[in-house]
Design a protein around this motif. Structure first.
Motif, short mmCIF file in Angstrom:
data_model
loop_
_atom_site.label_atom_id
_atom_site.label_comp_id
_atom_site.label_asym_id
_atom_site.label_seq_id
_atom_site.Cartn_x
_atom_site.Cartn_y
_atom_site.Cartn_z
N ASP A 198 3.24 7.30 4.85
CA ASP A 198 3.31 7.48 6.30
C ASP A 198 4.72 7.16 6.81
OD1 ASP A 198 0.67 8.15 6.25
OD2 ASP A 198 -0.06 6.24 7.08
N ALA A 199 5.33 6.12 6.24
CA ALA A 199 6.68 5.73 6.67
C ALA A 199 7.69 6.84 6.36
CB ALA A 199 7.09 4.43 5.99
N VAL B 50 0.53 5.01 12.47
CA VAL B 50 1.93 5.03 12.90
C VAL B 50 2.46 3.60 13.01
CG1 VAL B 50 3.46 5.53 14.85
CG2 VAL B 50 1.84 7.26 14.06
N ARG B 51 1.66 2.71 13.57
CA ARG B 51 2.10 1.31 13.66
C ARG B 51 2.31 0.71 12.28
NH1 ARG B 51 -1.34 1.43 18.29
NH2 ARG B 51 -3.16 0.90 17.01
N GLY B 52 1.43 1.05 11.33
CA GLY B 52 1.61 0.59 9.96
C GLY B 52 2.88 1.14 9.35
N ALA B 53 3.18 2.41 9.64
CA ALA B 53 4.40 3.03 9.12
C ALA B 53 5.63 2.36 9.71
CB ALA B 53 4.40 4.52 9.43
N THR C 8 0.82 -1.20 0.00
CA THR C 8 0.00 0.00 0.00
C THR C 8 0.86 1.25 0.00
OG1 THR C 8 -1.49 1.33 1.37
CG2 THR C 8 -0.18 -0.32 2.50
N ASP C 9 0.46 2.22 -0.80
CA ASP C 9 1.19 3.48 -0.86
C ASP C 9 0.91 4.36 0.34
OD1 ASP C 9 2.49 2.93 -3.17
OD2 ASP C 9 1.12 4.01 -4.48
N GLU C 10 -0.23 4.16 1.02
CA GLU C 10 -0.52 4.95 2.21
C GLU C 10 0.54 4.69 3.27
OE1 GLU C 10 -3.66 3.91 5.20
OE2 GLU C 10 -4.55 5.80 4.47
N ALA C 11 0.86 3.41 3.51
CA ALA C 11 1.88 3.07 4.49
C ALA C 11 3.24 3.60 4.05
CB ALA C 11 1.94 1.56 4.69
#
Length: 498
Positions: free
Chosen positions: A317-318, A347-350, A311-314
């Motif tokens: 966020d990263a 944040v946890r996903g990042a 996913t590009d969202e993660a």
């Protein structure tokens, strides 16, 4: 197995010497990142160790794992440990050559005496003469530790005089990423006193067998029984998987200094073999070995990172979270959420995404991530992940046919064409995707999504991890998707791309 060669250059060999009745352990460094950028030979610590013998044997245990293969033992394995300085502690990490055992020695603030600890990550030289010297260390004489060159070496060395060329398989890179993501799902399952820990570890069998039953279940489990652990061949409630007890051999190095044993693992309601972390606490230190679910099954194929990579969202966020990291020994998720403006979940996903690049690790004892930067091109762990690569190829070739619009409530279904076959992917309760392929039949999601489910997940998100501008119809079936030519599946290691 795809691999490259990592060139390590040290100013001189690491060594243990004696001067004026005081032992001096000098660990030489080779490249690495620090708060001021890359340095050829960074220095992270110069001071005394509170428990010299325990520290020496803990470092030997980490080196043992770096030089070992617990599966296909005839092949060579050698990778100098990685050390991360977090401002108040030192973490030494290594991975076995078979990619099934991750070792870490945490030298905590109470284990370091009389000096400030720097920030950064680098490789350290642990050569055979040093190993022999550390093995002979005895008594309670003071031991001075230096991680990085001393002032004389900095001012007089004209260049590196010790060079090593280390084979660096892609599986090791992916293994570091997978191990920390898997460990983040662990909880404390058992704790033993020093005496019980020594008694239990010394009675473990040196070999084990893997059953041929459902999922290739591990034949040995342990269950808390009073003050100790009782081995069992059945995954009864409360049991923790011990996949290959011979892989805990490195813990024998430190048993005389042990103060407790803690076991961390996931819930295993279906009784399938799982990874587990075994931690021996020492005076001012912790030595942890994390074992893959089976001796023949390395961490590199577990698939725990695939959702985060897809996913590009993660990814975005990263990128944001990464600039807020500052070599913290314990990353506060709530603080990062406040500083970044992201929700704690994002944040946890990042952090998971950063973990796939080796930029954070996870400490089960602290139940927290820590910042580190592995001194190699960790981006290869993503670029050469076979299932992720295959899923992107399926999506790019129009092989994904969504039967249900993305916004539709309830279970969604899709068809994925791979070669001459068509596979049905269905979303179950909780968003879990099942598939009619052999990978799903074998593992039922325990080793991450198959390439077909991963491609469907990408299609529903309307994007790919590497080409967010690619036009892909992700909300309804299209004629192109139904008539496109057969997808080309990349050739990878057997069993990893189904």
């Amino acid at each position: 197995m795809s691999r490259s060669v990592q060139a390590l250059a040290y100013a001189r060999p690491s060594a243990l010497t004696t001067e004026g009745g005081t032992g001096r352990l000098g660990l030489e460094t080779s490249g690495g990142l620090t708060p001021v950028g890359r340095e050829a030979h960074p220095q992270f610590f110069a001071g005394f160790l509170s428990s010299p013998q325990a520290a020496a044997r803990g470092l030997l245990a980490v080196a043992d794992v770096a030089a070992a293969r617990y599966y296909q033992r005839t092949l060579r394995a050698s990778l100098d440990p990685v050390v991360t300085a977090g401002g108040d502690r030192l973490r030494f990490e290594s991975f076995s050559g078979c990619c099934g055992v991750y070792a870490r020695l945490d030298v905590l603030p109470e284990g370091l005496d009389g000096a400030d600890t720097g920030h950064g990550t680098t490789n350290v030289d642990v050569n055979n003469p040093l190993r022999e010297a550390l093995s002979r260390l005895s008594g309670d004489e003071p031991l001075h530790l230096r991680v990085g060159p001393d002032e004389l070496a900095v001012t007089t060395a004209d260049g590196p005089v010790v060079e090593k060329k280390v084979p660096l398989p892609d599986r090791w890179l992916r293994g570091f990423a997978e191990a920390q993501v898997i460990t983040a799902g662990f909880d404390l399952r058992a704790e033993l006193s020093a005496a019980e820990a020594v008694r239990f570890l010394r009675t473990l069998p040196r070999t084990t067998t893997t059953g041929a039953g459902a999922g290739g279940r591990c034949s040995l489990w342990v269950v808390p029984a009073g003050r100790t652990l009782r081995p069992t061949t059945r995954p009864v409630p409360g049991a923790v998987c011990l996949p290959g007890p011979e892989r805990l051999t490195a813990l024998q190095r430190v048993l005389r200094h042990a103060t407790a044993l803690r076991v961390y693992g996931p819930a295993a309601p279906d009784g399938a073999a799982t990874a587990a972390a075994w931690e021996v606490t020492l005076p001012g230190m912790r030595l942890t070995l994390t074992l893959s679910p089976e001796p023949s099954r390395g961490f590199s194929g577990e698939g725990a990172v695939l959702e985060a990579l897809a996913t590009d969202e993660a990814a975005a966020d990263a990128d944001l979270v990464s600039v807020l990291l500052s070599w913290e020994p314990r990353i506060d998720t709530a603080d990062l959420a406040a500083r970044s403006g992201l929700s704690p979940q994002r944040v946890r996903g990042a952090l998971t995404r950063l973990g796939t690049a080796g930029r954070v690790g996870y400490d089960a004892a602290d139940a927290a991530y820590f910042h580190r930067e592995l001194p190699y091109d960790a981006g290869r762990a993503e670029a050469r992940n076979p299932r992720l690569t295959a899923a992107r190829a399926l999506l790019a070739d129009g092989a994904v046919h969504l039967h249900t619009p993305t916004a539709t409530a309830g279970p969604r279904t899709a068809t994925v064409r791979s070669g001459e076959r068509h596979y049905q992917v269905r979303e179950a309760a909780g968003g879990v995707l099942s598939c009619t392929c052999q990978w799903w039949a074998d593992y039922r999601g325990r080793r991450g999504p198959c390439k077909h489910a991963l491609a469907v997940r990408m299609a529903h998100r309307g994007q790919t991890a590497t080409a967010p501008t690619t036009t892909t119809t992700a909300t309804a079936p299209t004629t192109a998707a139904a008539t496109a030519p057969a997808a080309t599946t990349p050739v990878t290691a057997a069993g990893e791309t189904r």
